[in-house]
Design a protein around this motif. Structure first.
Motif, mmCIF file in Angstrom:
data_model
loop_
_atom_site.group_PDB
_atom_site.id
_atom_site.type_symbol
_atom_site.label_atom_id
_atom_site.label_comp_id
_atom_site.label_asym_id
_atom_site.label_seq_id
_atom_site.Cartn_x
_atom_site.Cartn_y
_atom_site.Cartn_z
ATOM 1 N N HIS A 6 -3.069 5.790 0.573
ATOM 2 C CA HIS A 6 -1.837 5.577 1.331
ATOM 3 C C HIS A 6 -0.902 4.640 0.556
ATOM 4 C CE1 HIS A 6 0.705 3.623 4.533
ATOM 5 N NE2 HIS A 6 0.879 4.937 4.814
ATOM 6 N N VAL A 7 0.356 5.021 0.489
ATOM 7 C CA VAL A 7 1.366 4.214 -0.208
ATOM 8 C C VAL A 7 2.094 3.374 0.836
ATOM 9 C CG1 VAL A 7 3.372 4.206 -1.725
ATOM 10 C CG2 VAL A 7 1.617 5.986 -1.978
ATOM 11 N N GLY A 8 1.606 2.126 1.052
ATOM 12 C CA GLY A 8 2.247 1.191 1.969
ATOM 13 C C GLY A 8 2.927 0.071 1.208
ATOM 14 N N ALA A 9 3.269 -0.984 1.963
ATOM 15 C CA ALA A 9 3.989 -2.104 1.356
ATOM 16 C C ALA A 9 3.160 -2.770 0.274
ATOM 17 C CB ALA A 9 4.387 -3.113 2.433
ATOM 18 N N GLN A 10 1.832 -2.916 0.539
ATOM 19 C CA GLN A 10 0.986 -3.580 -0.451
ATOM 20 C C GLN A 10 0.881 -2.748 -1.729
ATOM 21 O OE1 GLN A 10 -2.859 -4.602 1.048
ATOM 22 N NE2 GLN A 10 -3.520 -5.637 -0.842
ATOM 23 N N ALA A 11 0.747 -1.420 -1.557
ATOM 24 C CA ALA A 11 0.667 -0.546 -2.727
ATOM 25 C C ALA A 11 1.970 -0.561 -3.524
ATOM 26 C CB ALA A 11 0.325 0.874 -2.284
ATOM 27 N N LEU A 12 3.124 -0.633 -2.803
ATOM 28 C CA LEU A 12 4.413 -0.679 -3.501
ATOM 29 C C LEU A 12 4.533 -1.942 -4.356
ATOM 30 C CD1 LEU A 12 6.722 0.631 -0.639
ATOM 31 C CD2 LEU A 12 6.190 1.802 -2.775
ATOM 32 N N ARG A 13 4.089 -3.078 -3.826
ATOM 33 C CA ARG A 13 4.169 -4.325 -4.604
ATOM 34 C C ARG A 13 3.190 -4.296 -5.774
ATOM 35 N NH1 ARG A 13 5.388 -6.648 0.677
ATOM 36 N NH2 ARG A 13 7.526 -7.462 0.531
ATOM 37 N N GLY A 14 2.029 -3.585 -5.582
ATOM 38 C CA GLY A 14 1.131 -3.427 -6.717
ATOM 39 C C GLY A 14 1.757 -2.592 -7.819
ATOM 40 N N LEU A 15 2.472 -1.520 -7.423
ATOM 41 C CA LEU A 15 3.191 -0.725 -8.418
ATOM 42 C C LEU A 15 4.243 -1.555 -9.153
ATOM 43 C CD1 LEU A 15 3.679 2.627 -6.455
ATOM 44 C CD2 LEU A 15 2.244 2.263 -8.470
ATOM 45 N N ARG A 16 4.910 -2.444 -8.394
ATOM 46 C CA ARG A 16 5.927 -3.291 -9.029
ATOM 47 C C ARG A 16 5.294 -4.213 -10.074
ATOM 48 N NH1 ARG A 16 9.415 -8.270 -6.408
ATOM 49 N NH2 ARG A 16 10.706 -8.643 -8.265
#
Length: 714
Positions: A29-39
């Motif tokens: 799942h692409v949530g807020a935590q995953a988005l910040r990890g991508l950043r």
């Protein structure tokens, strides 16, 4: 947006949430935590590789914030983008097209089916749909209504959120229209107070409604005790706005701008930013146009309306200085101004337009004008800016600054210096036009200002104490200075020309004595700092003065002996000027010595004449030699002395023997030559004699002696 969420070549699912497909049966799942990890991962890659996009990290952070506020928002955004791509693609009805965008093949067919059932929007409808929510959230009800009118009726059929928003928008529009109708009825009944209240309420519902805001401006009349009008004034770069004292606190106002002669359907622009006690700047105010500003309270209260304002900023940093018969002004022209006009009003009231301003080339970009040939008095300078208006040129109201042209002294146009016979110097100068005020003689501590430079009297050096008001100077010995003449009148002064003057150091210990006929040896103490000394020999009889320049090294090594002639002379010594450009002052109390004339008394002892078979007594002949035949007074007596004990003993002083003969100075002065017989001394036999000078000017009269072997009396 999906390109940011999954790796290149990866797959994602979107129908029941955004998931990155990592393998068969595995998804993340692409949530807020995953988005910040991508950043974070992209930031590390950007540090290691050149050409990485630095804006991707900021966009991922923004998407994470949206996901935290609304977990379904990113899914809706991604679905909207995918549907748009499928509608624009020629093969948008094929599942392979969706799979080509990165959609998981298990969802590709369902996504294509959903896109086929969604309304197709042209570019204008798509732009309206994308901007509708932003306009609603910003309170631009009329703009949102215009966007809704562009959408097809079927667009909200399958979107309950959009349907609810459109219903709210329609209700707000109906309420605002009803208030506008009500306000118009009050105006027809000539009840501006009720009309203003209705217009104000309509403006709060739809602040971007031109009818509501213009009606409010037309009917609003502040009551007693209410805050004053909205303060507005033009400045470079826009219009500054400030709420009056007593109004609502910062952040509770929405400020809109009305521009004169704009169509009624033109959307009203909002001035972004808080309206507080500090100025809020409208940086998009139309130059050369008349504008009016309305500040609408967010939750009730009295609106604030500014007076009509011509958006024509004035020049800034206006500086006015006066000079000799002139006025100078400089300023900074505001951006957007097409020209500047400067006028000068004189003491009699007449206004004169000054020439076009010129840029002096300064780094700050200032423009400047100058008015010359002005009479003393009070002046007023006015500077206005030109702008391009709707109907032609528009001029600002202008800024004014007082200017006073003060009286200035006439300049000193010439300066010279001559040595005075009595010692010192005399300065001579020329004043242009006769002049007024006084002249101050100064010595500048550094580089002298240019001739004619305008100065404040307070910055002048102190007047030289050894120069009086008539220009008579008695500089101290050793002075080497550049003296400048400055014309002074009150607090103002004009720099004048300068002249180099010098007073050599005095010479001390001067002595002169004759050595041989016509020459004398001269000695003195060499003055400190002098490279040369001038020794002048002046005949007392009034002959031509002779000057001899002496170099220090030669003087110390060889001394000084000069021809002086036989007559009386006056010898003067003074240090020569150090500067060839300087005017040297005549030396005061210069060291001098008087050398008397070369008066000599010669004597000879002659054998006596023959008388029959024997000689007579020896004869003493004394002769006076004086230049020009004028020996002067006080001649010494000549005395012939015989050695004591007789024989060959020769006297060295007058007291060493017996006086044989005396010839007085008066006798010599009267006749010039005197002869006396010398009788032999008993008991006879030869003896030595010698002559001496006694009394009078014996020290300054030279005794010309014969050969000592001839001074024997037989």
């Amino acid at each position: 947006m999906g390109e940011l969420l999954v790796p290149a070549g990866g797959r994602f699912r979107v129908l029941d949430g955004i998931f990155a497909v990592e393998g068969p049966g595995r998804r993340r799942h692409v949530g807020a935590q995953a988005l910040r990890g991508l950043r974070a991962a992209r930031g590390a890659a950007a540090g290691a590789a050149a050409g990485a996009d630095p804006g991707a990290g900021a966009l991922l952070e923004q998407l994470a914030a949206i996901q935290e506020r609304d977990p379904a928002a990113l899914r809706r955004i991604l679905l909207y983008q995918l549907v748009q791509l499928l509608h624009d693609h020629p093969g948008g009805d094929l599942p392979d097209t969706a799979a080509g965008f990165g959609v998981d093949p298990d969802e590709a067919a369902a996504l294509v089916h959903a896109a086929a059932g969604s309304p197709r929007l042209d570019p204008a409808q798509r732009a309206a749909a994308e901007g509708l929510e932003d306009a609603w959230l910003a309170g631009r009800v009329r703009a949102a209504a215009r966007s809704a009118a562009v959408l097809p009726p079927s667009v909200a059929a399958g979107d309950p959120l959009l349907a609810r928003r459109l219903a709210e928008l329609a209700g707000r529009v109906r309420a605002a229209d009803a208030l506008l109708d009500e306000a118009r009825e009050y105006e027809d009944r000539e009840d501006p107070e009720q009309a203003a209240a209705a217009y104000g309420e309509a403006a709060r519902l739809a602040w971007d409604c031109p009818r509501a805001v213009r009606g409010l401006v037309r009917t609003h009349r502040p009551a007693d005790g209410e805050p004053g009008p909205l303060e507005a004034w033009p400045l470079p770069g826009g219009v500054a706005l400030r709420r009056p004292p007593g109004a609502e606190p910062d952040g509770s106002w929405r400020v809109v701008r009305l521009t004169r002669r704009e169509p009624l359907t033109t959307p009203l622009p909002e001035v972004p930013g808080p309206l507080g006690t500090g100025p809020l700047t409208d940086r998009r105010a139309p130059l050369g146009r008349e504008a009016r500003y309305v500040a609408l309270p967010a939750a009730g209260g009295t609106p604030l309306i500014s007076a009509p304002l011509l958006v024509a900023p004035e020049v800034t940093e206006l500086r006015v200085t006066d000079g000799r018969a002139r006025v100078e002004a400089s300023w900074l022209r505001p951006p957007g101004s097409t020209g500047v006009r400067a006028t000068l009003t004189g003491p009699e009231g007449g206004a004169v337009e000054l020439g076009p301003p010129v840029a002096p080339g300064a780094a700050d970009g200032r423009e400047a004008v100058r008015a010359e040939g002005l009479e003393p008095g009070a002046y007023v300078l006015r500077v206005r800016c030109r702008y391009a208006g709707v109907g032609g040129e528009v001029w600002s109201g202008g800024v004014e600054a007082p200017a006073a042209v003060h009286p200035w002294p006439e300049p000193v146009v010439g300066l010279g210096a001559v040595a005075r016979d009595a010692g010192g110097l005399e300065f001579r100068w020329t004043r242009g036009g006769g002049g007024s005020g006084g002249v101050r003689f100064v010595q500048w501590p550094g580089t002298a200002p240019a001739e004619g430079a305008e100065l404040a009297a307070s910055v002048l050096p102190a007047a030289l104490p050894w120069v009086d008001s008539d220009g008579i100077a008695q500089p101290p010995p050793g002075t080497l200075a550049t003296v400048s003449a400055v014309a002074v009148l009150g607090e103002r002064a004009l720099a004048g020309p300068g002249v180099v003057v010098e007073v050599p150091e005095p010479v001390t210990g001067l002595t002169v004595r004759r050595t041989t006929a016509g020459r004398a040896r001269i000695s003195f103490d060499w003055p400190d700092g002098a490279g040369r000394v001038t020794v002048a020999v002046t005949p007392e009889s009034g002959g031509e003065r002779a000057e001899h320049r002496v170099v220090r090294s030669v003087f110390l090594r060889e001394g000084l002996e000069l021809p002086v002639g036989p007559g009386a002379v006056r010898v003067t010594a003074y240090a020569a000027p150090r500067s060839a450009l300087a005017t040297a002052a005549a030396p005061r109390d210069a060291e001098q010595a008087v050398l008397p004339a070369d008066v000599a008394i010669a004597y000879r002892l002659l054998p006596g004449p023959r008388r029959m078979l024997r000689r007579g007594p020896a004869v003493l002949r004394v002769t006076l030699h004086a230049p020009g035949g004028h020996p002067g007074s006080g001649l010494p007596d000549f005395v012939l002395v015989a050695g004591a004990g007789g024989g060959a003993a020769r006297p060295h002083r007058p007291a060493d023997g017996a006086e044989l003969c005396r010839v007085t100075g008066a006798e010599l002065a009267a006749s010039g030559t005197v002869e006396r017989e010398i009788d032999p001394r008993a008991p006879g036999g030869p003896y030595a004699v010698r002559g001496f000078l006694l009394g009078g000017r014996a020290a300054s009269v030279r005794l010309d002696e014969p050969s000592l072997t001839s001074l024997v009396v037989r």
